[in-house]
Design a protein around this motif. Sequence first.
Motif, PDB file in Angstrom:
ATOM      1  N   LEU A  20     -15.040  10.954 -31.957  1.00 11.91           N
ATOM      2  CA  LEU A  20     -16.470  11.288 -31.918  1.00 11.91           C
ATOM      3  C   LEU A  20     -16.758  12.542 -31.100  1.00 11.91           C
ATOM      4  CD1 LEU A  20     -17.923   7.685 -31.510  1.00 11.91           C
ATOM      5  CD2 LEU A  20     -17.810   9.062 -33.584  1.00 11.91           C
ATOM      6  N   THR A  21     -15.923  12.842 -30.107  1.00 13.37           N
ATOM      7  CA  THR A  21     -16.197  13.981 -29.224  1.00 13.37           C
ATOM      8  C   THR A  21     -15.318  15.196 -29.480  1.00 13.37           C
ATOM      9  OG1 THR A  21     -14.661  13.167 -27.538  1.00 13.37           O
ATOM     10  CG2 THR A  21     -16.975  12.464 -27.370  1.00 13.37           C
ATOM     11  N   LEU A  22     -14.115  14.997 -29.984  1.00 14.85           N
ATOM     12  CA  LEU A  22     -13.157  16.086 -30.245  1.00 14.85           C
ATOM     13  C   LEU A  22     -12.882  16.951 -29.015  1.00 14.85           C
ATOM     14  CD1 LEU A  22     -14.433  17.187 -33.765  1.00 14.85           C
ATOM     15  CD2 LEU A  22     -12.539  15.667 -33.226  1.00 14.85           C
ATOM     16  N   THR A  23     -12.691  16.297 -27.871  1.00 19.62           N
ATOM     17  CA  THR A  23     -12.418  17.020 -26.632  1.00 19.62           C
ATOM     18  C   THR A  23     -10.928  17.148 -26.335  1.00 19.62           C
ATOM     19  OG1 THR A  23     -12.516  14.999 -25.321  1.00 19.62           O
ATOM     20  CG2 THR A  23     -14.571  16.247 -25.575  1.00 19.62           C
ATOM     21  N   LEU A  24     -10.106  16.368 -26.943  1.00 17.88           N
ATOM     22  CA  LEU A  24      -8.672  16.258 -26.737  1.00 17.88           C
ATOM     23  C   LEU A  24      -8.328  15.501 -25.464  1.00 17.88           C
ATOM     24  CD1 LEU A  24      -5.860  16.893 -27.896  1.00 17.88           C
ATOM     25  CD2 LEU A  24      -5.872  18.975 -26.579  1.00 17.88           C
ATOM     26  N   ALA A  25      -9.216  15.492 -24.472  1.00 13.55           N
ATOM     27  CA  ALA A  25      -8.934  14.789 -23.221  1.00 13.55           C
ATOM     28  C   ALA A  25      -8.897  13.284 -23.455  1.00 13.55           C
ATOM     29  CB  ALA A  25      -9.982  15.139 -22.171  1.00 13.55           C
ATOM     30  N   LEU A  26      -9.857  12.756 -24.196  1.00 16.75           N
ATOM     31  CA  LEU A  26      -9.880  11.314 -24.432  1.00 16.75           C
ATOM     32  C   LEU A  26      -8.709  10.876 -25.301  1.00 16.75           C
ATOM     33  CD1 LEU A  26     -13.702  10.803 -24.964  1.00 16.75           C
ATOM     34  CD2 LEU A  26     -12.353  10.305 -22.923  1.00 16.75           C
ATOM     35  N   GLY A  27      -8.287  11.717 -26.188  1.00 19.26           N
ATOM     36  CA  GLY A  27      -7.126  11.400 -27.008  1.00 19.26           C
ATOM     37  C   GLY A  27      -5.863  11.309 -26.181  1.00 19.26           C
ATOM     38  N   LEU A  28      -5.727  12.213 -25.218  1.00 25.22           N
ATOM     39  CA  LEU A  28      -4.555  12.171 -24.335  1.00 25.22           C
ATOM     40  C   LEU A  28      -4.594  10.938 -23.442  1.00 25.22           C
ATOM     41  CD1 LEU A  28      -4.349  15.956 -23.464  1.00 25.22           C
ATOM     42  CD2 LEU A  28      -2.802  14.652 -24.927  1.00 25.22           C
ATOM     43  N   LEU A  29      -5.789  10.547 -23.015  1.00 27.71           N
ATOM     44  CA  LEU A  29      -5.911   9.314 -22.236  1.00 27.71           C
ATOM     45  C   LEU A  29      -5.591   8.096 -23.105  1.00 27.71           C
ATOM     46  CD1 LEU A  29      -9.081  10.052 -20.086  1.00 27.71           C
ATOM     47  CD2 LEU A  29      -6.682  10.105 -19.371  1.00 27.71           C
ATOM     48  N   ALA A  30      -5.950   8.156 -24.377  1.00 25.07           N
ATOM     49  CA  ALA A  30      -5.616   7.063 -25.295  1.00 25.07           C
ATOM     50  C   ALA A  30      -4.109   6.928 -25.439  1.00 25.07           C
ATOM     51  CB  ALA A  30      -6.267   7.306 -26.655  1.00 25.07           C
ATOM     52  N   VAL A  31      -3.411   8.036 -25.525  1.00 20.85           N
ATOM     53  CA  VAL A  31      -1.952   8.001 -25.609  1.00 20.85           C
ATOM     54  C   VAL A  31      -1.369   7.424 -24.315  1.00 20.85           C
ATOM     55  CG1 VAL A  31       0.127   9.435 -25.759  1.00 20.85           C
ATOM     56  CG2 VAL A  31      -1.800   9.860 -27.284  1.00 20.85           C
ATOM     57  N   ALA A  32      -1.939   7.807 -23.176  1.00 15.12           N
ATOM     58  CA  ALA A  32      -1.463   7.274 -21.895  1.00 15.12           C
ATOM     59  C   ALA A  32      -1.697   5.767 -21.824  1.00 15.12           C
ATOM     60  CB  ALA A  32      -2.163   7.984 -20.742  1.00 15.12           C
ATOM     61  N   ALA A  33      -2.839   5.292 -22.323  1.00 16.24           N
ATOM     62  CA  ALA A  33      -3.108   3.847 -22.329  1.00 16.24           C
ATOM     63  C   ALA A  33      -2.152   3.133 -23.274  1.00 16.24           C
ATOM     64  CB  ALA A  33      -4.559   3.589 -22.744  1.00 16.24           C
ATOM     65  N   LEU A  34      -1.809   3.764 -24.383  1.00 15.78           N
ATOM     66  CA  LEU A  34      -0.850   3.180 -25.317  1.00 15.78           C
ATOM     67  C   LEU A  34       0.530   3.043 -24.662  1.00 15.78           C
ATOM     68  CD1 LEU A  34      -0.378   2.212 -28.248  1.00 15.78           C
ATOM     69  CD2 LEU A  34       0.237   4.566 -28.787  1.00 15.78           C
ATOM     70  N   VAL A  35       0.932   4.079 -23.935  1.00 14.84           N
ATOM     71  CA  VAL A  35       2.222   4.032 -23.231  1.00 14.84           C
ATOM     72  C   VAL A  35       2.190   2.936 -22.163  1.00 14.84           C
ATOM     73  CG1 VAL A  35       3.772   5.336 -21.708  1.00 14.84           C
ATOM     74  CG2 VAL A  35       2.776   6.436 -23.716  1.00 14.84           C
ATOM     75  N   ALA A  36       1.064   2.825 -21.455  1.00 15.22           N
ATOM     76  CA  ALA A  36       0.944   1.767 -20.444  1.00 15.22           C
ATOM     77  C   ALA A  36       0.986   0.386 -21.101  1.00 15.22           C
ATOM     78  CB  ALA A  36      -0.343   1.938 -19.650  1.00 15.22           C
ATOM     79  N   GLY A  37       0.374   0.252 -22.275  1.00 17.70           N
ATOM     80  CA  GLY A  37       0.417  -1.019 -22.994  1.00 17.70           C
ATOM     81  C   GLY A  37       1.826  -1.374 -23.422  1.00 17.70           C
ATOM     82  N   LEU A  38       2.587  -0.388 -23.882  1.00 20.56           N
ATOM     83  CA  LEU A  38       3.987  -0.636 -24.243  1.00 20.56           C
ATOM     84  C   LEU A  38       4.800  -1.045 -23.022  1.00 20.56           C
ATOM     85  CD1 LEU A  38       4.575   2.275 -26.789  1.00 20.56           C
ATOM     86  CD2 LEU A  38       4.255  -0.163 -27.274  1.00 20.56           C
ATOM     87  N   THR A  39       4.473  -0.447 -21.873  1.00 22.65           N
ATOM     88  CA  THR A  39       5.154  -0.821 -20.632  1.00 22.65           C
ATOM     89  C   THR A  39       4.851  -2.278 -20.289  1.00 22.65           C
ATOM     90  OG1 THR A  39       4.933   1.442 -19.854  1.00 22.65           O
ATOM     91  CG2 THR A  39       5.421  -0.209 -18.196  1.00 22.65           C
TER      92      THR A  39
END
Length: 167
Positions: A20-39
């Motif tokens: 919705l925002t196309l800032t790239l920052a939230l997408g990178l945080l989403a990837v970080a949350a995904l990595v944390a979830g896999l951990t």
Amino acid sequence: MEAWVIWLLAAALLGIAELLTLTLALGLLAVAALVAGLTGALGLPVGAQVAVFAVASVAGLAVVRPVARRHVRQPPPLRSGTAALVGREAYTLTEVSRTGGRVRIGGEEWSARPYDPAAVIPADTTADVLAIEGATALLYPTTTGGPGGRDTAGEAAADRGTGKETS
């Protein structure tokens, strides 16, 4: 609810917010949350999950985002050679038919033929350059006429019927 599921939900919400925002920052945080979830799915404690999220977030925001922003801000590549002629306007010097003709494109004289083989483009009219094949420009006639802006194609057809000489 287990911690890894919460991380995956957070990743999904951050991913939707990024769309919705196309800032790239939230997408990178989403990837970080995904990595944390896999951990978390691997069974590591919540403290390790938070540490992985923090490291992945900082790495994404400090390394990936500046590189991506620099890449997005680059100017479009300059078109040169025959690619620069596509889309330009050509002035017909002779009648252009499927057997050929001559046009002037940006001060240079080119051989030409119509993009549509059935079309005939009269002399002293303008046409758009759709493609270049070898040393031949493929043209599409425009509705306006020659350099004065008059419709010389229509006038030439009308003048043939009256015997009037065209200019």
